[in-house]
Design an enzyme around this catalytic site. Structure first.
Site, PDB file in Angstrom:
ATOM      1  N   ASN A  66       0.795  -1.224   0.000  1.00  0.00           N
ATOM      2  CA  ASN A  66       0.000   0.000   0.000  1.00  0.00           C
ATOM      3  C   ASN A  66       0.832   1.281   0.000  1.00  0.00           C
ATOM      4  OD1 ASN A  66      -2.055  -1.817   0.165  1.00  0.00           O
ATOM      5  ND2 ASN A  66      -2.884  -1.096   2.103  1.00  0.00           N
ATOM      6  N   ASP A  93       1.049  -7.689  -9.939  1.00  0.00           N
ATOM      7  CA  ASP A  93      -0.045  -8.627 -10.173  1.00  0.00           C
ATOM      8  C   ASP A  93      -1.296  -7.907 -10.630  1.00  0.00           C
ATOM      9  OD1 ASP A  93       0.034  -7.651  -7.301  1.00  0.00           O
ATOM     10  OD2 ASP A  93      -1.985  -8.486  -7.396  1.00  0.00           O
TER      11      ASP A  93
END
Length: 209
Positions: A66, A93
């Protein structure tokens, strides 16, 4: 120097999870180059390497997914890299793409990916080169999609059969980086933004189409 960043979460418990596909891709590049990401720089594990005739810095942020942008921005400043440019390549991803495929984009929204959101927020632009590694479930034979399960799926270890597919796609991701470095982004997109069994653009199928 080119900066090649893989996104993921530090910690052995996350090592072989879908959300760490970016880390695994950079590890594959490092392994092929014969280097280890052991230097700490810009809040990331890094290693200098030579890839496709270019000097590159491989990096895996240690900030957790994050806050990936904090590490990327620090490295971009330190290396004096212009953004947008292909001197910064980020691998991560992508749940919206089925496992076994990759997609190269020069810009784009976060699409719910917090690491991407962090990078765009800190850099102040969505125009940076990314190689998205598909980790989603492939469609059923009738075309219906299987929901991957969101966060729970992304942070759970790959199954054995999924790891076999991932192993091949990590090689494709490494090759995609090499093509970007040697032939440019356009050539890489033409070659890799398709299924492995699809003909390249400009080639004809058996019926001439």
């Amino acid at each position: 120097m080119k900066l090649i960043v893989g996104l993921g979460n530090p910690g052995i418990e996350y090592q072989f999870t879908p959300h760490n596909a970016g880390f695994l891709a950079v590890d594959r590049i490092a392994d092929d180059c014969g280097v280890l990401l052991t230097n700490r720089r810009g809040r990331a594990l890094t290693a200098k390497a030579r890839l496709a005739g270019e000097e590159v810095l491989l990096a895996k942020p240690e900030t957790f997914m994050n806050l990936s942008g904090l590490s990327v921005a620090a490295l971009v400043r330190e290396l004096d890299i212009a953004v947008p440019s292909s001197d910064l390549i980020v691998l991560y991803d992508e749940l919206a793409i089925p496992l076994g495929t990759i997609r190269i984009r020069e810009r784009g929204s976060a699409n719910g990916h917090n690491g991407v959101k962090s990078i765009s927020g800190v850099l102040g632009t969505e125009e940076w080169l990314r190689i998205r590694i598909g980790v989603g479930k492939p469609a059923l034979e009738d075309g219906r999609e299987i929901k991957a399960g969101g966060k729970e799926y992304l942070l759970s270890p790959f199954r054995k059969q999924e790891l076999a597919v991932l192993d091949e796609v990590l090689d494709r991701a490494r090759s995609a980086v090499e093509v970007v470095l040697t032939k440019g982004v356009g050539a890489a997109m033409n070659e890799f933004n398709r299924r492995p069994d699809e003909p390249e653009k400009g080639t004809e199928g058996p019926n001439g189409k």
